[in-house]
Design a protein around this motif. Structure first.
Motif, PDB file in Angstrom:
ATOM      1  N   THR A 168       0.845  -1.195   0.000  1.00 60.76           N
ATOM      2  CA  THR A 168       0.000   0.000   0.000  1.00 60.76           C
ATOM      3  C   THR A 168       0.872   1.234   0.000  1.00 60.76           C
ATOM      4  O   THR A 168       2.043   1.204   0.395  1.00 60.76           O
ATOM      5  N   ASP A 169       0.296   2.355  -0.428  1.00 59.51           N
ATOM      6  CA  ASP A 169       1.012   3.632  -0.424  1.00 59.51           C
ATOM      7  C   ASP A 169       0.762   4.355   0.886  1.00 59.51           C
ATOM      8  O   ASP A 169       0.209   3.788   1.842  1.00 59.51           O
ATOM      9  N   ARG A 170       1.158   5.633   0.959  1.00 56.22           N
ATOM     10  CA  ARG A 170       0.993   6.391   2.192  1.00 56.22           C
ATOM     11  C   ARG A 170      -0.469   6.638   2.526  1.00 56.22           C
ATOM     12  O   ARG A 170      -0.838   6.782   3.694  1.00 56.22           O
ATOM     13  N   ALA A 171      -1.284   6.713   1.490  1.00 61.22           N
ATOM     14  CA  ALA A 171      -2.712   6.940   1.723  1.00 61.22           C
ATOM     15  C   ALA A 171      -3.458   5.668   2.081  1.00 61.22           C
ATOM     16  O   ALA A 171      -4.670   5.711   2.332  1.00 61.22           O
ATOM     17  N   GLY A 172      -2.774   4.544   2.081  1.00 68.61           N
ATOM     18  CA  GLY A 172      -3.421   3.288   2.418  1.00 68.61           C
ATOM     19  C   GLY A 172      -4.075   2.584   1.257  1.00 68.61           C
ATOM     20  O   GLY A 172      -4.775   1.583   1.452  1.00 68.61           O
ATOM     21  N   GLN A 173      -3.854   3.061   0.024  1.00 67.92           N
ATOM     22  CA  GLN A 173      -4.446   2.431  -1.140  1.00 67.92           C
ATOM     23  C   GLN A 173      -3.521   1.328  -1.663  1.00 67.92           C
ATOM     24  O   GLN A 173      -2.297   1.440  -1.600  1.00 67.92           O
ATOM     25  N   THR A 174      -4.149   0.298  -2.182  1.00 66.31           N
ATOM     26  CA  THR A 174      -3.386  -0.844  -2.686  1.00 66.31           C
ATOM     27  C   THR A 174      -2.698  -0.485  -4.001  1.00 66.31           C
ATOM     28  O   THR A 174      -3.314   0.105  -4.901  1.00 66.31           O
ATOM     29  N   LEU A 175      -1.415  -0.822  -4.110  1.00 72.23           N
ATOM     30  CA  LEU A 175      -0.656  -0.516  -5.313  1.00 72.23           C
ATOM     31  C   LEU A 175      -0.854  -1.617  -6.350  1.00 72.23           C
ATOM     32  O   LEU A 175      -0.837  -2.807  -6.019  1.00 72.23           O
ATOM     33  N   PRO A 176      -1.069  -1.242  -7.617  1.00 69.00           N
ATOM     34  CA  PRO A 176      -1.214  -2.266  -8.663  1.00 69.00           C
ATOM     35  C   PRO A 176       0.155  -2.815  -9.081  1.00 69.00           C
ATOM     36  O   PRO A 176       1.190  -2.185  -8.887  1.00 69.00           O
ATOM     37  N   CYS A 177       0.137  -3.990  -9.657  1.00 65.22           N
ATOM     38  CA  CYS A 177       1.364  -4.636 -10.142  1.00 65.22           C
ATOM     39  C   CYS A 177       1.285  -4.748 -11.658  1.00 65.22           C
ATOM     40  O   CYS A 177       0.436  -5.485 -12.188  1.00 65.22           O
ATOM     41  N   ARG A 178       2.148  -4.022 -12.353  1.00 66.41           N
ATOM     42  CA  ARG A 178       2.128  -4.035 -13.813  1.00 66.41           C
ATOM     43  C   ARG A 178       2.604  -5.376 -14.367  1.00 66.41           C
ATOM     44  O   ARG A 178       2.064  -5.869 -15.362  1.00 66.41           O
ATOM     45  N   ASP A 179       3.603  -5.974 -13.730  1.00 62.85           N
ATOM     46  CA  ASP A 179       4.125  -7.250 -14.223  1.00 62.85           C
ATOM     47  C   ASP A 179       3.089  -8.360 -14.103  1.00 62.85           C
ATOM     48  O   ASP A 179       2.901  -9.168 -15.023  1.00 62.85           O
ATOM     49  N   GLY A 180       2.405  -8.428 -12.970  1.00 65.53           N
ATOM     50  CA  GLY A 180       1.371  -9.444 -12.812  1.00 65.53           C
ATOM     51  C   GLY A 180       0.232  -9.253 -13.794  1.00 65.53           C
ATOM     52  O   GLY A 180      -0.310 -10.221 -14.344  1.00 65.53           O
ATOM     53  N   GLU A 181      -0.132  -7.992 -14.035  1.00 59.66           N
ATOM     54  CA  GLU A 181      -1.202  -7.729 -15.006  1.00 59.66           C
ATOM     55  C   GLU A 181      -0.779  -8.149 -16.409  1.00 59.66           C
ATOM     56  O   GLU A 181      -1.584  -8.738 -17.157  1.00 59.66           O
ATOM     57  N   ARG A 182       0.468  -7.876 -16.778  1.00 56.79           N
ATOM     58  CA  ARG A 182       0.938  -8.258 -18.110  1.00 56.79           C
ATOM     59  C   ARG A 182       0.968  -9.780 -18.273  1.00 56.79           C
ATOM     60  O   ARG A 182       0.592 -10.318 -19.327  1.00 56.79           O
ATOM     61  N   LEU A 183       1.405 -10.501 -17.237  1.00 60.11           N
ATOM     62  CA  LEU A 183       1.425 -11.963 -17.313  1.00 60.11           C
ATOM     63  C   LEU A 183       0.010 -12.539 -17.414  1.00 60.11           C
ATOM     64  O   LEU A 183      -0.229 -13.506 -18.149  1.00 60.11           O
ATOM     65  N   ALA A 184      -0.933 -11.949 -16.683  1.00 63.27           N
ATOM     66  CA  ALA A 184      -2.308 -12.447 -16.742  1.00 63.27           C
ATOM     67  C   ALA A 184      -2.918 -12.223 -18.126  1.00 63.27           C
ATOM     68  O   ALA A 184      -3.598 -13.108 -18.669  1.00 63.27           O
ATOM     69  N   VAL A 185      -2.668 -11.044 -18.728  1.00 61.96           N
ATOM     70  CA  VAL A 185      -3.192 -10.770 -20.066  1.00 61.96           C
ATOM     71  C   VAL A 185      -2.577 -11.716 -21.090  1.00 61.96           C
ATOM     72  O   VAL A 185      -3.264 -12.232 -21.992  1.00 61.96           O
ATOM     73  N   THR A 186      -1.270 -11.983 -20.958  1.00 61.24           N
ATOM     74  CA  THR A 186      -0.609 -12.913 -21.888  1.00 61.24           C
ATOM     75  C   THR A 186      -1.177 -14.325 -21.756  1.00 61.24           C
ATOM     76  O   THR A 186      -1.396 -15.017 -22.755  1.00 61.24           O
ATOM     77  N   PHE A 187      -1.447 -14.753 -20.532  1.00 59.64           N
ATOM     78  CA  PHE A 187      -2.015 -16.093 -20.323  1.00 59.64           C
ATOM     79  C   PHE A 187      -3.398 -16.218 -20.946  1.00 59.64           C
ATOM     80  O   PHE A 187      -3.706 -17.208 -21.626  1.00 59.64           O
ATOM     81  N   LEU A 188      -4.242 -15.208 -20.755  1.00 55.82           N
ATOM     82  CA  LEU A 188      -5.586 -15.253 -21.342  1.00 55.82           C
ATOM     83  C   LEU A 188      -5.530 -15.232 -22.863  1.00 55.82           C
ATOM     84  O   LEU A 188      -6.306 -15.929 -23.538  1.00 55.82           O
ATOM     85  N   ARG A 189      -4.591 -14.457 -23.430  1.00 58.84           N
ATOM     86  CA  ARG A 189      -4.484 -14.406 -24.892  1.00 58.84           C
ATOM     87  C   ARG A 189      -4.032 -15.749 -25.452  1.00 58.84           C
ATOM     88  O   ARG A 189      -4.550 -16.210 -26.480  1.00 58.84           O
ATOM     89  N   LEU A 190      -3.068 -16.401 -24.792  1.00 58.14           N
ATOM     90  CA  LEU A 190      -2.603 -17.697 -25.283  1.00 58.14           C
ATOM     91  C   LEU A 190      -3.688 -18.771 -25.155  1.00 58.14           C
ATOM     92  O   LEU A 190      -3.816 -19.646 -26.018  1.00 58.14           O
ATOM     93  N   VAL A 191      -4.470 -18.718 -24.068  1.00 57.51           N
ATOM     94  CA  VAL A 191      -5.562 -19.679 -23.917  1.00 57.51           C
ATOM     95  C   VAL A 191      -6.611 -19.481 -25.003  1.00 57.51           C
ATOM     96  O   VAL A 191      -7.155 -20.457 -25.562  1.00 57.51           O
ATOM     97  N   ARG A 192      -6.871 -18.239 -25.359  1.00 55.95           N
ATOM     98  CA  ARG A 192      -7.852 -17.945 -26.401  1.00 55.95           C
ATOM     99  C   ARG A 192      -7.351 -18.363 -27.784  1.00 55.95           C
ATOM    100  O   ARG A 192      -8.122 -18.782 -28.653  1.00 55.95           O
ATOM    101  N   GLN A 193      -6.022 -18.262 -28.029  1.00 57.52           N
ATOM    102  CA  GLN A 193      -5.458 -18.590 -29.342  1.00 57.52           C
ATOM    103  C   GLN A 193      -4.968 -20.031 -29.448  1.00 57.52           C
ATOM    104  O   GLN A 193      -4.493 -20.426 -30.507  1.00 57.52           O
ATOM    105  N   GLU A 194      -5.087 -20.806 -28.374  1.00 56.74           N
ATOM    106  CA  GLU A 194      -4.552 -22.162 -28.396  1.00 56.74           C
ATOM    107  C   GLU A 194      -5.227 -23.061 -29.435  1.00 56.74           C
ATOM    108  O   GLU A 194      -4.538 -23.813 -30.148  1.00 56.74           O
ATOM    109  N   PRO A 195      -6.576 -23.059 -29.629  1.00 57.67           N
ATOM    110  CA  PRO A 195      -7.175 -23.910 -30.686  1.00 57.67           C
ATOM    111  C   PRO A 195      -6.665 -23.576 -32.088  1.00 57.67           C
ATOM    112  O   PRO A 195      -6.385 -24.476 -32.885  1.00 57.67           O
ATOM    113  N   LYS A 196      -6.514 -22.281 -32.383  1.00 54.29           N
ATOM    114  CA  LYS A 196      -6.004 -21.884 -33.698  1.00 54.29           C
ATOM    115  C   LYS A 196      -4.561 -22.332 -33.884  1.00 54.29           C
ATOM    116  O   LYS A 196      -4.164 -22.785 -34.971  1.00 54.29           O
ATOM    117  N   ARG A 197      -3.773 -22.239 -32.824  1.00 54.41           N
ATOM    118  CA  ARG A 197      -2.381 -22.666 -32.916  1.00 54.41           C
ATOM    119  C   ARG A 197      -2.286 -24.174 -33.161  1.00 54.41           C
ATOM    120  O   ARG A 197      -1.475 -24.636 -33.965  1.00 54.41           O
TER     121      ARG A 197
END
Length: 318
Positions: A168-197
């Motif tokens: 959390t930051d000084r205001a107590g808000q939860t900080l986002p993680c860019r790396d985790g978000e990028r990995l999650a988007v990549t995983f969903l894209r590969l799962v969606r494209q797996e039948p075509k591959r």
């Protein structure tokens, strides 16, 4: 009437220790000490005590030089108990070294020590062996799969505080993680494209199997074609090996070496006797020179023996 109280005054302490007691130890010879173990500056004579290795003043320089009585440890240090006097107290010292000579030796020693320190070799560290990076044409990209990205996302989620909601930051808000978000988007894209591959890979595998079948079926035809041209290739190899090393193959009938045909003799101009440019041998006519194996090298006549010393490509027939 009260008598005024007079504050007592301490007696003036002697600046130098004056005593007739001398140590029974043998006298210290100044010339036998190192230059850095004695200080002969006028008014500041000191010497390193050989017993306790402490710098000790020298008293009685003009009379009987002795070491000032001293302790093995600083006397005013309250942590030192018990305080013991050094055995070299009141020990005689023979000052048989001139002050000028001592100063010159000290300056020379200081200069030498500074130059030696600057010339001291540094520690040689082994250089790590670095393997050369492969060229861009040698790099083979490995396609990512959904399973690999999922494993990477799990490992990142276990180590990252932001992904677990604990950062959390000084205001107590939860900080986002860019790396985790990028990995999650990549995983969903590969799962969606797996039948075509999978479909594309199946097409390539089917085409590869078809090409292998066609190549295997055409093998007898290729072998028959090679068998048909193999005798011609062998004859060409034999003809090439029959040609002398360095000689230029020429098409057409060979030149007679014993005599010239009438037409060739008519075309050749009449010349007088020929002379070899190397050994001085002579031939009466061009016909006899050709029969003897004479040649032209750089437009000059050479006999057969001298011409054999030159490469074949430099020789020109008459």
């Amino acid at each position: 009437m009260a008598t005024p109280t007079v504050e007592p005054k301490a007696r003036k302490r002697r600046r130098k220790t004056r005593t007739k007691n001398l140590s029974t130890l043998p006298a210290i010879i100044a010339s036998e000490l190192k230059t850095s173990e004695i200080n002969l500056t006028p008014g500041k004579e000191h010497v390193m005590c050989p017993a306790c290795k402490c710098w000790t003043p020298i008293t009685g320089v003009l009379g009987t030089p002795v070491l000032v009585p001293h302790h093995t440890t600083p006397y005013h240090d309250p942590t030192t108990t018990p305080r013991r006097r050094c055995s070299s107290s009141n020990r005689r010292i023979v000052l048989n070294t001139e002050v000028a000579i001592w100063r010159s030796e000290l300056a020379e020693r200081t200069e030498v020590s500074s130059t030696v320190a600057s010339r001291r070799a540094t520690k040689v560290l082994p250089k790590p062996k670095a393997h050369p990076a492969p060229a861009a044409s040698q790099l083979r990209p490995v396609p990512l799969s959904a399973e690999q990205v999922r494993v990477m996302f799990r490992r990142h989620h276990e180590r990252c505080l932001a992904c677990r909601g604990e950062a959390t930051d000084r205001a107590g808000q939860t900080l986002p993680c860019r790396d985790g978000e990028r990995l999650a988007v990549t995983f969903l894209r590969l799962v969606r494209q797996e039948p075509k591959r999978l479909a594309v890979r199946e097409v390539f595998a089917r085409e590869r199997r078809r090409f292998d079948r066609e190549y295997a079926g055409a093998a007898p035809k290729r072998e028959a074609g090679w068998a048909a041209v193999l005798p011609a290739v062998q004859n060409a190899d034999q003809s090439r090996r029959a040609v002398p090393q360095g000689a230029q193959p020429a098409e057409g009938p060979g030149v007679p070496l014993d005599h010239l045909v009438p037409r060739q003799a008519a075309e050749q101009p009449e010349q007088g006797p020929l002379t070899c440019e190397r050994c001085g041998a002579t031939e009466s006519s061009l016909t006899s020179a050709v029969a003897a194996g004479w040649c032209r090298i750089t437009h000059r006549s050479h006999c057969g023996r001298c011409a054999g010393r030159f490469p074949a490509w430099t020789r020109t027939s008459f």
